[in-house]
Motif scaffolding. Structure first.
Motif, PDB file in Angstrom:
ATOM      1  N   GLN A  21      46.919   1.179  36.180  1.00 26.62           N
ATOM      2  CA  GLN A  21      46.523  -0.174  36.559  1.00 26.62           C
ATOM      3  C   GLN A  21      47.733  -1.094  36.562  1.00 26.62           C
ATOM      4  N   SER A  22      47.617  -2.129  37.378  1.00 22.50           N
ATOM      5  CA  SER A  22      48.651  -3.136  37.481  1.00 22.50           C
ATOM      6  C   SER A  22      47.968  -4.494  37.553  1.00 22.50           C
ATOM      7  N   VAL A  23      48.406  -5.416  36.707  1.00 21.49           N
ATOM      8  CA  VAL A  23      47.813  -6.753  36.670  1.00 21.49           C
ATOM      9  C   VAL A  23      48.934  -7.766  36.848  1.00 21.49           C
ATOM     10  N   LEU A  24      48.697  -8.721  37.730  1.00 23.83           N
ATOM     11  CA  LEU A  24      49.661  -9.779  37.976  1.00 23.83           C
ATOM     12  C   LEU A  24      48.937 -11.109  37.834  1.00 23.83           C
ATOM     13  N   LEU A  25      49.416 -11.956  36.941  1.00 21.99           N
ATOM     14  CA  LEU A  25      48.851 -13.293  36.769  1.00 21.99           C
ATOM     15  C   LEU A  25      49.845 -14.311  37.301  1.00 21.99           C
ATOM     16  N   LEU A  26      49.330 -15.188  38.160  1.00 26.78           N
ATOM     17  CA  LEU A  26      50.159 -16.225  38.760  1.00 26.78           C
ATOM     18  C   LEU A  26      49.682 -17.601  38.336  1.00 26.78           C
ATOM     19  N   LYS A  27      50.619 -18.511  38.232  1.00 24.20           N
ATOM     20  CA  LYS A  27      50.299 -19.921  38.046  1.00 24.20           C
ATOM     21  C   LYS A  27      51.235 -20.680  38.965  1.00 24.20           C
ATOM     22  N   ASN A  28      50.658 -21.429  39.909  1.00 27.79           N
ATOM     23  CA  ASN A  28      51.447 -22.154  40.900  1.00 27.79           C
ATOM     24  C   ASN A  28      52.413 -21.218  41.638  1.00 27.79           C
ATOM     25  N   ASN A  29      51.884 -20.064  42.055  1.00 29.90           N
ATOM     26  CA  ASN A  29      52.647 -19.049  42.791  1.00 29.90           C
ATOM     27  C   ASN A  29      53.840 -18.494  42.030  1.00 29.90           C
ATOM     28  N   GLN A  30      53.824 -18.591  40.722  1.00 33.69           N
ATOM     29  CA  GLN A  30      54.881 -18.017  39.906  1.00 33.69           C
ATOM     30  C   GLN A  30      54.269 -17.028  38.923  1.00 33.69           C
ATOM     31  N   VAL A  31      54.909 -15.900  38.780  1.00 37.71           N
ATOM     32  CA  VAL A  31      54.420 -14.852  37.888  1.00 37.71           C
ATOM     33  C   VAL A  31      54.552 -15.309  36.441  1.00 37.71           C
ATOM     34  N   ILE A  32      53.424 -15.287  35.717  1.00 36.40           N
ATOM     35  CA  ILE A  32      53.486 -15.576  34.282  1.00 36.40           C
ATOM     36  C   ILE A  32      53.209 -14.325  33.455  1.00 36.40           C
TER      37      ILE A  32
END
Length: 114
Positions: free
Chosen positions: A36-47
């Motif tokens: 699995q791969s999870v990507l969290l973004l905030k304002n188009n920036q990876v957090i």
């Protein structure tokens, strides 16, 4: 990561990062998820980006950020929650035909029920 900046102005805390990493491990064990791969973004920036498991079990290929996974039916969950939020905000009226919002849809989709 192409479209998104990996240098976020805001970072999540190491405690939350650790909890998210642990959740990936729990998901794998509980649901038999191979990788699995999870990507969290905030304002188009990876957090946060979490990678866990294998992209190919037989060849023992670990998951890397270039691997793409299908979303399958999870998009239905996101769509339904977002739509209900719009209903709660008064932006969408469930009593109106879908053609009120998307008029280019086929005429036979126009509801005759009121």
């Amino acid at each position: 990561m192409g479209l998104f900046s990996s240098q976020a102005k805001e970072q999540i805390s190491p405690t939350i990062r650790g909890k998210l990493d642990l959740q990936l491990i729990k998901n794998s064990r509980r649901y038999g998820i191979a990788g699995q791969s999870v990507l969290l973004l905030k304002n188009n920036q990876v957090i946060y980006q979490g990678l866990q498991g294998f992209a190919n079990l037989e060849l023992a290929v670990p998951v890397v950020e270039e691997h793409i996974f299908s979303a399958y039916s999870v998009t239905k969950l996101f769509t339904s929650v977002l739509m209900m939020q719009l209903v709660e905000q008064g932006s969408v009226d469930v009593k109106k035909s879908i053609r009120h919002y998307l008029p280019y849809l086929p005429q036979h989709w126009q509801s005759t029920l009121v």
